[in-house]
Design an enzyme around this catalytic site. Structure first.
Site, short mmCIF file in Angstrom:
data_model
loop_
_atom_site.label_atom_id
_atom_site.label_comp_id
_atom_site.label_asym_id
_atom_site.label_seq_id
_atom_site.Cartn_x
_atom_site.Cartn_y
_atom_site.Cartn_z
N HIS A 215 -9.38 9.86 2.90
CA HIS A 215 -8.94 8.79 1.99
C HIS A 215 -9.18 9.27 0.56
O HIS A 215 -10.26 9.78 0.26
CB HIS A 215 -9.75 7.51 2.27
CG HIS A 215 -9.14 6.28 1.66
ND1 HIS A 215 -9.12 6.07 0.31
CD2 HIS A 215 -8.52 5.21 2.23
CE1 HIS A 215 -8.52 4.91 0.06
NE2 HIS A 215 -8.14 4.37 1.22
N ARG B 178 -1.67 9.16 9.03
CA ARG B 178 -1.45 7.74 9.32
C ARG B 178 -1.00 6.97 8.08
O ARG B 178 -1.53 7.17 6.99
CB ARG B 178 -2.77 7.12 9.83
CG ARG B 178 -2.67 5.63 10.03
CD ARG B 178 -3.90 5.07 10.69
NE ARG B 178 -5.10 5.20 9.92
CZ ARG B 178 -5.44 4.41 8.91
NH1 ARG B 178 -4.64 3.44 8.52
NH2 ARG B 178 -6.59 4.59 8.29
N ARG C 194 -0.97 9.09 1.92
CA ARG C 194 -2.40 9.33 1.69
C ARG C 194 -2.78 10.81 1.73
O ARG C 194 -3.59 11.27 0.92
CB ARG C 194 -3.16 8.57 2.78
CG ARG C 194 -4.58 8.32 2.47
CD ARG C 194 -5.17 7.42 3.52
NE ARG C 194 -4.94 6.02 3.23
CZ ARG C 194 -5.28 5.03 4.05
NH1 ARG C 194 -5.82 5.29 5.21
NH2 ARG C 194 -5.06 3.78 3.72
N HIS D 143 -11.85 9.86 6.67
CA HIS D 143 -11.57 8.44 6.87
C HIS D 143 -11.09 8.11 8.27
O HIS D 143 -11.57 7.17 8.89
CB HIS D 143 -10.51 8.03 5.84
CG HIS D 143 -10.18 6.58 5.82
ND1 HIS D 143 -11.12 5.60 5.58
CD2 HIS D 143 -9.01 5.92 6.01
CE1 HIS D 143 -10.55 4.41 5.61
NE2 HIS D 143 -9.26 4.58 5.89
N GLU E 170 0.85 -1.19 0.00
CA GLU E 170 0.00 0.00 0.00
C GLU E 170 0.89 1.24 0.00
O GLU E 170 2.10 1.16 0.23
CB GLU E 170 -0.96 -0.01 1.20
CG GLU E 170 -2.05 -1.08 1.05
CD GLU E 170 -3.07 -1.08 2.15
OE1 GLU E 170 -2.98 -0.27 3.07
OE2 GLU E 170 -3.97 -1.94 2.09
C1 SIN Z 1 -7.72 0.98 2.57
O1 SIN Z 1 -7.92 -0.22 2.37
O2 SIN Z 1 -7.35 1.75 1.70
C2 SIN Z 1 -7.97 1.52 3.94
C3 SIN Z 1 -7.02 0.92 4.88
C4 SIN Z 1 -6.56 1.93 5.88
O3 SIN Z 1 -7.25 2.91 6.12
O4 SIN Z 1 -5.46 1.79 6.40
#
Ligand code: SIN
Length: 558
Positions: free
Chosen positions: A243, A399, A297, A364, A125
């Site tokens: 998000h 985060r 993010r 988010h 990620e």
């Molecule tokens: C996501 O799957 O993008 C959200 C996971 C997260 O907020 O860490």
């Protein structure tokens, strides 16, 4: 630590846990296993939590070194994403103890996806330097974890080790002097009290503060408001994460009969190679950040907002192109790796193997919360907090993806250990931006902001305290909130029997605290982005005196 005195009739120590996300469920199970008399309250059903909706997964470096990865790299990535604002001690604890609590989850029946060799399948990620995201059911990680823990909690209830109070809305913390000794809650229209040796708040976040959110309807800042009214310090409230890829419901999707809940398109989709394009089909992220769609993010959300503003469409949306993944990995990959998102986009009338998905940033995750030390202890004796409601400083100003479930686990377990009087070392933590004495403030209220409603609050927060902010917008928001607060009085415990009124008051209080913190931080940092960012922090007296803090006529101190 002083051992709590036993209050339960059984003679066992009693821990009251409020909230049924990962932190509350896991902590309840650990405490019950240790012989504690656990009372678990949840305001809805056990599955009503942010945890249940988590898609991407849970980050952890399991064996060091795992191929190309180390705990040190996880620590470094977390600190970097947090924009230099993390508590390094908390980050070290989080990343080094992750494997211990992943094993703890497995002990309670959680099963993660495996690769073809039988090893844990690890996803990538944004802002992670290596694949380290454990997932379950493809993109149904939260549901996988929550379902297993709920089964374990129900089994513990059946054997009398956990007392479960469902649809029980905590309305206030009971205090004896400053010490928290129980909770008041509404159940079946009646106000009741349960007493214990300590209370652990695990109530989750507050996405309902904003008009667009990935959070379920239960995310209404309840724990923050309860703790604040009890005199607990709060911190980092200006940092709310948006998000970047929440699906936008087109007119066609809104008319479909499918599930109308917000649909997050997991960051793991970008981790597999999806890109962002604008209405012209142009990919824009590489022009803004070297890591493009895999930038942290806050960067991606802000870039989407700034790009849309530059195109003259600030309230518009961009598109996620996941077709490139199928081109690279073969037909059927999206369905297999992301079954939930595949189903939900299909229900909304979008075939994401062939079409673009309209997306925009949505509220988010709140990095700020109730200040705790490394053992979940708040500044109020007898009150612990863990998970999103808490601020350990582990998430800094932004985060890192998939560190939230992990935080709930590690610090939920540590709070239980502290309650048991276990291996507690003292950690001074970080200074907080709020103290019990400076909890109240006076706003010069807007003469007529219109009648208060949750919808109006959410619109105001999105317009004035969202992804992009200015001092003027925050000042306007503070004044409107003050006018509503003069009527609603969210700083007091409402005696209303309608649970929704409690949530409204909690949201209003949380909005005031967020706006105040955002107003005070005049320099952009992480998820707190001010268009009028100052090069340095302004001196305190430079803050508009309409926002001056005044000592609070204490609600709780004796
Ligand atoms: C996501 O799957 O993008 C959200 C996971 C997260 O907020 O860490």
């Amino acid at each position: 630590m002083t051992k709590p005195s036993a209050t339960a009739a059984s003679g066992r120590h009693r821990l009251i846990v409020v909230g049924s996300g990962i932190a509350g469920l896991y902590a309840s199970l650990l405490a019950a296993d240790a012989g504690v008399d656990v009372v678990l309250l949840t305001k809805g059903a056990l599955a009503d939590s942010n945890t249940y909706y988590a898609q991407g997964g849970i980050s952890a470096v399991l064996d060091e070194p795992s191929p190309g990865d180390t705990v040190a790299a996880h620590i470094a990535d977390t600190l970097k994403a947090g924009a230099g604002h993390c508590n390094p001690n908390a980050v070290r604890v989080l990343c080094t103890e992750a494997r211990r609590d992943i094993a703890g989850l497995e002990r309670f029946g959680v099963r993660f996806d495996m690769d073809d060799d039988g090893d844990p399948a690890l996803g990538l990620e944004a802002a992670h330097s290596a694949p380290r995201i454990l997932h379950a059911g493809g993109d149904a990680t939260g549901a996988g974890i929550a379902n297993a823990l709920i089964c374990a909690v129900l089994a513990a209830q059946a054997t009398g080790r956990i007392r479960l109070l469902g649809h029980a809305r905590t309305t206030a913390l009971v205090q004896s002097g400053r010490r928290v000794t129980g909770v008041e809650y509404l159940h079946d229209g009646q106000l009741k009290t349960v007493r214990g040796d300590a209370v652990l708040l695990a109530t989750g976040g507050a996405g309902q503060l904003f008009a667009q959110t990935t959070n379920p309807s239960v995310a209404t800042a309840d724990g923050l408001a309860l703790a604040w009214r009890a005199g607990a310090a709060v911190a980092d409230l200006e940092f709310f994460q948006f998000h970047p890829t929440c699906m936008v419901r087109t007119a066609q999707a809104a008319e479909s009969e499918g599930n109308q809940d917000p649909l997050l398109i997991s960051e793991a989709v970008r981790g597999e190679g999806a890109i962002l394009v604008d209405a012209d089909g142009s990919r824009f992220m590489p022009a803004y950040h070297v890591d493009a769609e895999l930038a942290p993010r806050d960067v991606v959300s802000r870039t989407v907002a700034l790009h849309l503003a530059a195109l003259g469409d600030p309230n518009g949306h961009v598109y996620l192109d996941a077709r490139v993944i199928e081109d690279a990995r073969g037909a059927g990959f999206l369905e297999k790796r992301f079954p939930t998102i595949s189903k939900r986009t299909r229900e909304a009338g979008i075939d994401w193997t062939r079409e673009l998905v309209p997306v925009a940033p949505a509220a988010h995750y709140w990095m700020g919360g109730v200040s705790t030390d490394l053992h979940g202890r708040t500044t109020v004796p007898g009150l612990y907090a863990a998970g999103e409601v808490a601020c350990t400083g582990v998430q800094g100003a932004n985060r890192l993806a998939s560190n939230s479930l992990l935080e709930g686990l590690v610090f939920g377990r540590r709070a239980v250990e502290a309650f048991l009087g276990g291996d507690v070392e003292s950690d001074p933590g970080r200074p907080t931006n709020s103290s019990p004495e400076s909890h109240a403030w006076e706003f010069e209220a807007t003469p007529d902001p219109g009648p208060f409603s949750r919808g109006a609050l959410r619109r105001l927060m999105t317009a004035n305290a969202g992804v992009l902010r200015t001092g003027g917008q925050l000042r306007e928001a503070g004044a409107a909130l003050a006018a509503w607060a003069a009527v609603v009085r969210p700083e007091k415990v409402t005696e209303a029997e309608d649970p929704r009124e409690h949530e409204d008051a909690n949201l209003l209080l949380a909005a005031q605290l967020l706006v105040l913190a955002a107003r005070e931080r005049r320099t952009s940092l992480g998820a707190h982005y001010r268009d009028d960012s100052m090069p340095d922090e302004a001196p305190a007296e430079d803050i508009d005196n309409r926002y001056r803090m005044t000592p609070k006529a204490s609600l709780v101190h004796d």
